[in-house]
Structure formats: C-alpha cells, structure tokens
Design a protein around this motif. Sequence first.
Motif, mmCIF file in Angstrom:
data_model
loop_
_atom_site.group_PDB
_atom_site.id
_atom_site.type_symbol
_atom_site.label_atom_id
_atom_site.label_comp_id
_atom_site.label_asym_id
_atom_site.label_seq_id
_atom_site.Cartn_x
_atom_site.Cartn_y
_atom_site.Cartn_z
ATOM 1 N N ASP A 1 -4.042 0.550 9.147
ATOM 2 C CA ASP A 1 -3.972 1.360 10.333
ATOM 3 C C ASP A 1 -4.725 2.699 9.924
ATOM 4 O O ASP A 1 -5.429 2.994 10.355
ATOM 5 C CB ASP A 1 -2.792 1.573 11.037
ATOM 6 N N GLU A 2 -4.017 3.111 8.925
ATOM 7 C CA GLU A 2 -4.632 4.541 8.288
ATOM 8 C C GLU A 2 -5.975 4.574 7.785
ATOM 9 O O GLU A 2 -6.757 5.459 7.926
ATOM 10 C CB GLU A 2 -3.399 5.104 7.280
ATOM 11 N N GLN A 3 -6.329 3.363 6.954
ATOM 12 C CA GLN A 3 -7.601 3.105 6.363
ATOM 13 C C GLN A 3 -8.327 2.984 7.563
ATOM 14 O O GLN A 3 -9.511 3.585 7.421
ATOM 15 C CB GLN A 3 -7.539 1.767 5.613
ATOM 16 N N LYS A 4 -8.040 2.203 8.734
ATOM 17 C CA LYS A 4 -8.996 2.182 9.557
ATOM 18 C C LYS A 4 -9.561 3.697 10.374
ATOM 19 O O LYS A 4 -10.521 3.790 10.655
ATOM 20 C CB LYS A 4 -8.441 1.385 10.794
ATOM 21 N N LYS A 5 -8.451 4.490 10.444
ATOM 22 C CA LYS A 5 -8.717 5.753 10.909
ATOM 23 C C LYS A 5 -9.727 6.616 9.940
ATOM 24 O O LYS A 5 -10.600 7.225 10.525
ATOM 25 C CB LYS A 5 -7.237 6.577 11.196
ATOM 26 N N GLN B 1 0.830 -1.160 0.178
ATOM 27 C CA GLN B 1 0.081 0.016 0.104
ATOM 28 C C GLN B 1 0.893 1.355 0.189
ATOM 29 O O GLN B 1 0.559 2.163 -0.815
ATOM 30 C CB GLN B 1 -0.956 0.031 1.258
ATOM 31 N N LYS B 2 1.999 1.203 0.845
ATOM 32 C CA LYS B 2 2.851 2.347 0.953
ATOM 33 C C LYS B 2 3.289 2.685 -0.274
ATOM 34 O O LYS B 2 3.594 3.851 -0.943
ATOM 35 C CB LYS B 2 3.850 2.333 2.020
ATOM 36 N N GLU B 3 4.061 1.390 -1.069
ATOM 37 C CA GLU B 3 4.474 1.513 -2.431
ATOM 38 C C GLU B 3 3.827 2.211 -3.303
ATOM 39 O O GLU B 3 4.150 2.891 -4.246
ATOM 40 C CB GLU B 3 5.211 0.312 -2.925
ATOM 41 N N MET B 4 2.504 1.946 -3.379
ATOM 42 C CA MET B 4 1.432 2.509 -4.332
ATOM 43 C C MET B 4 0.906 3.825 -3.678
ATOM 44 O O MET B 4 0.165 4.619 -4.435
ATOM 45 C CB MET B 4 0.399 1.708 -4.573
#
Length: 190
Positions: A164-168, A155-158
């Motif tokens: 965790d960020e998506q959950k927030k 996810q970070k690479e894209m």
Amino acid sequence: MPTSPTAAEREKEDAELKAKEAAEQATLPYKWTQTIKDVDVTIPIDGKYKGRDLDIKISKNALKVAIKGQDPIIDGELPHPIRVDDSTWTLETVKDGKEISVHLDKVNQMEWWAHVITTAPKIDVSKIQPENSNLSDLDGETRGMVEKMMWDQRQKEMGKPTSDEQKKLDILEQFKKQHPEMDFSNAKIG
C-alpha cells in the motif's frame, strides 16, 4: 483478592476438562472428527443391515441417521449450515460389522464446531490445534490476501515500504512527472 491460577493448576483444570469432554463424547452412539472445512461422523451398526434399511437425511441445518423402524441414532439441528450438495453418506463393511460414514461440508470454512448436533455435549473449540494448511488449500481471494500480508510483513522486516505504501509512492512519482513545475521537496507521505 484472589490470585490467578498457577501453570500447574491450569494444566490440572485443562486435563480434568479434557477427561470430562472425552467421557461425554464416549457416550455418544457415534464418533466424529473435523477439519476447518468439514465434519466426518462414523456410526457403527450391525453387519446385517444394508443401505435400503437406513433412513438418512442430510439438510442444510439438520442431520438424521436411523435404521428404519428404530429410534434415530442421530436426529437434530446442526450448529452451523452445511453444503448439502457436497455432503455424503456411505455404508462400509468393517471388521466387526458395518459403519455409516457421514461427510458434512461446512458452509463457513473458518470455524470449528463444538458438536455435531446442538443437543449433543460440546467440546472446547478454543483448545483445537489446527493442522498446518497450505496456501494451495485456500480459495483465490483468501490466498491473495494471505500472500499480500506475508509480502508486506517481509517488507516491513527489511525496512521497505508495504504494498500500500509503495502504491502511494508510485502515484506521487507519477504526479511529480506530470507536474514538473511544482516543488515537492518538503512533501510528506502519511
């Protein structure tokens, strides 16, 4: 001021250390190998012996392998605890006699052993090249954690949010829907 060793000097030191280690291990009355999960020890003995002639004791923190009436071949404390119920020994016939095979199942399956018993010469565990493991080899909790880390890395690479960020973000969206009267235009997530 001393300079750090060159690559050639380091290679030479490593080769000398490996040769010393090999010589020490060759003097042992047994051979041993390990994976991250277990240790296997093989001890060659005379072909005349049977299982009833052996005195073998495997405990959580110690190992004794002997032929009854003789000095033990191995007798000492293990460097780390083992799972006794999953550890075994067998006596096998090989081309030049017999061989005692001892299988020790490590309790901590995330560490390498420097020796089988604490009185034996050590090997340099920092030089061990582990075999590639499959996710299917891992227990459920560890596997889930590794898969989450791998997913987050992709996810970070894209340039996308991690789990965790998506959950927030999902919690914020839910809160926005529950409170339409509030202005979130300047909200920052961090």
